[in-house]
Design a protein around this motif. Sequence first.
Motif, mmCIF file in Angstrom:
data_model
loop_
_atom_site.group_PDB
_atom_site.id
_atom_site.type_symbol
_atom_site.label_atom_id
_atom_site.label_comp_id
_atom_site.label_asym_id
_atom_site.label_seq_id
_atom_site.Cartn_x
_atom_site.Cartn_y
_atom_site.Cartn_z
ATOM 1 N N GLY A 130 0.725 -1.196 0.063
ATOM 2 C CA GLY A 130 0.137 0.055 0.019
ATOM 3 C C GLY A 130 0.725 1.274 0.149
ATOM 4 O O GLY A 130 0.149 2.273 0.343
ATOM 5 N N SER A 131 2.088 1.383 -0.116
ATOM 6 C CA SER A 131 2.873 2.428 -0.080
ATOM 7 C C SER A 131 2.786 3.273 -1.520
ATOM 8 O O SER A 131 3.192 2.706 -2.405
ATOM 9 N N ASP A 132 2.270 4.321 -1.453
ATOM 10 C CA ASP A 132 2.279 5.339 -2.640
ATOM 11 C C ASP A 132 3.347 5.805 -2.929
ATOM 12 O O ASP A 132 3.830 6.024 -3.931
ATOM 13 N N LYS A 133 4.513 5.775 -1.903
ATOM 14 C CA LYS A 133 5.910 6.343 -2.252
ATOM 15 C C LYS A 133 6.551 5.180 -3.133
ATOM 16 O O LYS A 133 7.113 5.668 -4.030
ATOM 17 N N ALA A 134 6.349 4.163 -2.838
ATOM 18 C CA ALA A 134 7.001 3.045 -3.758
ATOM 19 C C ALA A 134 6.393 2.940 -4.956
ATOM 20 O O ALA A 134 7.166 2.741 -5.900
ATOM 21 N N TYR A 135 5.085 3.300 -5.110
ATOM 22 C CA TYR A 135 4.500 3.135 -6.485
ATOM 23 C C TYR A 135 5.219 4.285 -7.393
ATOM 24 O O TYR A 135 5.606 4.145 -8.635
ATOM 25 N N GLU A 136 5.293 5.420 -6.745
ATOM 26 C CA GLU A 136 5.694 6.645 -7.541
ATOM 27 C C GLU A 136 7.294 6.197 -7.685
ATOM 28 O O GLU A 136 7.729 6.654 -8.921
ATOM 29 N N TYR A 137 7.878 5.722 -6.891
ATOM 30 C CA TYR A 137 9.187 5.498 -7.188
ATOM 31 C C TYR A 137 9.385 4.394 -8.261
ATOM 32 O O TYR A 137 10.369 4.791 -9.093
ATOM 33 N N ILE A 138 8.685 3.416 -8.238
ATOM 34 C CA ILE A 138 8.716 2.483 -9.376
ATOM 35 C C ILE A 138 8.438 3.174 -10.758
ATOM 36 O O ILE A 138 9.155 3.036 -11.712
ATOM 37 N N TYR A 139 7.296 4.090 -10.675
ATOM 38 C CA TYR A 139 7.301 4.703 -12.160
ATOM 39 C C TYR A 139 8.105 5.603 -12.493
ATOM 40 O O TYR A 139 8.787 5.335 -13.606
ATOM 41 N N HIS A 140 8.789 6.385 -11.488
ATOM 42 C CA HIS A 140 9.849 7.266 -12.056
ATOM 43 C C HIS A 140 11.301 6.705 -12.516
ATOM 44 O O HIS A 140 11.903 7.114 -13.060
ATOM 45 N N ARG A 141 11.314 5.370 -11.664
ATOM 46 C CA ARG A 141 12.655 4.696 -11.825
ATOM 47 C C ARG A 141 12.795 4.115 -13.355
ATOM 48 O O ARG A 141 13.685 3.982 -13.708
#
Lengths: 342, 195
Positions: free
Chosen positions: B19-30
């Motif tokens: 459920g981490s939105d930060k991880a989601y964002e990181y995966i996208y931008h990475r």
Amino acid sequence: MYMNDKHKLYENYSVEDFATDPDFVQWVKRADPQGNEFWKAWLSKYPHKRVVVEEARGLVLSMTFLPHPDAQEATQNIWERINATNRQQAEAPPVTLQPTRTISLWWKAAAAIAGILLLAGVWLYAPYSDKAISYQTSFGETHKIVLPDSSVVTLNANSKLTLGRWENDREVWLQGEAFFSVRKKKRASGNAEPVKFIVHTNTLDVNVLGTEFTVSERSDTRVVLNTGKIALTLPDKTIMMNPGDMVEISGRKKEPVQRTVDPRVYSAWKDNEWILDGLSLEKIAQRIEETYGLKVVIKKNPDPNIEVTGVVPTDNLDTLLKALSAAFNLTFKQEGKEVLIE
Amino acid sequence: MESFSSYSDAEIWNLFRGGSDKAYEYIYHRHSVELFSYGLYVVNNRPLVEDCMHDLFVYLFQHRASLGETNAIKYYLFKSLRRRILEAVETRTRQHNRGNEFTNTLPETASSPEEKMIEAETSSSRNKHLMEAVTALPPRQREAIFLLYFSNLDYPETAEIMGLNIRTVYNQVHTAIQTLRKQLSHASLLPVFLE
């Protein structure tokens, strides 16, 4: 060549053979000390192959990733679109896909079915996995979850349920509010004691044998038992609860208070209703804040002589505010991120 | 966001699933720039690639709690995007009864004057030679080169993504490298220091 790893005949390799050999490419890209050792030694043994090796190395090094010139801008725009869709879907029921402009509807439907199957698959698999699986609801959304043992959890808005290990006991972690309908489960060994179901929250643990109850862990912690029997484990004591009991631990006092209530008042939200009997305006305000993520400002208090009873629908905020206005004889209105009561 | 760089792919993926939105964002931008560029290697249709990326990440977000584990996020994303692109192309082809949208050309390069300037500053003539040479390759060879050399995936991963066996991928890449070597023989290659 590539396939016969153990017996590579590097002395017969062409530039192309080297440049496509995974071990060679690895070494060129990573330049690890082990590889350096190996290739130094190899080249001193086959000095005439140096030209070939150097050309292959140059070729591999020249093949580096070059992003599409518009990639930065394009991916930023896509990211904004993704977020817009995700926000929009947070308001819609879960596991439905928004139609988008490229892909036809039949494909969407297939994807939604695959999504549901995948969901079911994971739940079945969950007892054997030690990786946490969790469900989360956003503001204004409730979600019904069927656990692997067929127990049903209805998760209220702005809440999260994480499934723990299911090897000996059944354990879940809760943030927010949920209604639990727990199935009794016998131990496989034939042991008379049923498999425990434990709800962990930050403040307490609820130990269950097979029953229906509501747990709320927000600004206050509250457990309300509808049927059956449960035991609350607190750091310093255990409290046994009977149907109709409510135990509340409020933020400041931290001292659990036990009293008898109509348990349906505290679980009606799962049927998209709130029962107002015995709820103060402050409690209603707190519920609106927790459920819809809005700030509630009470500008005027209700007439203390009027006893508010009845059921209001919570399918959408507008209808709820209208019903509350009528019930309390006040005006509930939304202005941006606030609800004003006057 | 930076704090994720010390995490393994498996850890980041589990944070996202939890459920981490930060991880989601990181995966996208990475991965998004590489994923977008890869998508254009699979099909030269920018709106379609953009839609498929949008749909993929929305799907991941909606189903994060029920996704499986992975310790190779990039591989997973490439594979998922490719499948979506092919399905979308197939659907479109069937709907419009039009010809195959796969092409042998890379998307047009930057068109605005600013972009051209940036391009001139950042990309050497060697890079231009390489891009032209890679662009001229047949689609399968081009895709295999992208996955193996540009994205540093290994042969088994590349074979799995492309739905080919490893031997076929190897043969495709060998032929591609042969062509590229000829094309690039005039371009100055990097100096090498082996001592």
